[in-house]
Design an enzyme around this catalytic site. Sequence first.
Site, mmCIF file in Angstrom:
data_model
loop_
_atom_site.group_PDB
_atom_site.id
_atom_site.type_symbol
_atom_site.label_atom_id
_atom_site.label_comp_id
_atom_site.label_asym_id
_atom_site.label_seq_id
_atom_site.Cartn_x
_atom_site.Cartn_y
_atom_site.Cartn_z
ATOM 1 N N ILE A 11 0.823 -1.215 0.000
ATOM 2 C CA ILE A 11 0.000 0.000 0.000
ATOM 3 C C ILE A 11 0.854 1.261 0.000
ATOM 4 C CG2 ILE A 11 -0.208 0.297 2.509
ATOM 5 C CD1 ILE A 11 -3.186 0.920 2.062
ATOM 6 N N SER A 12 2.115 1.146 0.396
ATOM 7 C CA SER A 12 2.978 2.315 0.573
ATOM 8 C C SER A 12 3.752 2.668 -0.695
ATOM 9 C CB SER A 12 3.982 2.045 1.703
ATOM 10 O OG SER A 12 5.006 3.020 1.699
ATOM 11 N N PRO A 13 3.549 3.877 -1.233
ATOM 12 C CA PRO A 13 4.345 4.284 -2.390
ATOM 13 C C PRO A 13 5.819 4.444 -2.044
ATOM 14 C CG PRO A 13 3.067 6.140 -1.558
ATOM 15 C CD PRO A 13 2.595 4.935 -0.818
ATOM 16 N N ALA A 15 7.445 2.560 0.041
ATOM 17 C CA ALA A 15 7.993 1.210 0.002
ATOM 18 C C ALA A 15 8.252 0.768 -1.431
ATOM 19 C CB ALA A 15 7.054 0.231 0.702
#
Length: 210
Positions: A11-13, A15
């Site tokens: 979900i994390s850009p 990451a």
Amino acid sequence: MKSITFYFDVISPYAALAFERLPEALEGLNVVVDYRPILFAGLLKAWGQKGPAEMEPKRQWTFRQVAWSAHRLGIELQTPAEHPFNPLALQRLAWACGPNRRVVEKLFHHVWHGGLDANHPGRLERLQQELAPACDPADDEVKQTLRQATEDAIARGVFGVPTLEVDGRLFWGLDSLDMAAAYLRGDSWFRGDAWDEAGRPRAGVVRRER
């Protein structure tokens, strides 16, 4: 050979960007990376935080800054059609496959390439067929593995993604890759007391809820 744990949630850009930049940051180092899927929502709940997309001004800034970072680094990245979304199916799929770099790359590209719906049933089905997991991502064992990985990360002090862990030291965020690489290359700052001194508790005002 040093071992690095890369804690992530698709979900994390940040990451996604860190995943793409990791080989460059670690170039020339004798390391092995353990890719560890966890649930960002579980971290937020444990530490009493809100996600950046849950505060509108912060959401706007986050995606502007992410778009700029992708542009500056020359990394392809398009925000999915719906964000935030529930990444549970994708994180379970990672564990069902065995989260090596090829699998994790496929998952990040599924979410962050093309600007599509990350949870579209047809896309999820095609992705699962392509990755051919060793077991069903819906199996109780897989679900428990993801839960346990998240709980273990929290117990180690992980509060956000991406986080790199090296020798018990945690490096959080896209902009910490160079710091982690400096540690691995033997930067003298890490050999003294600077790390512990910078992180020691200080007296300060405690905000109280009313």
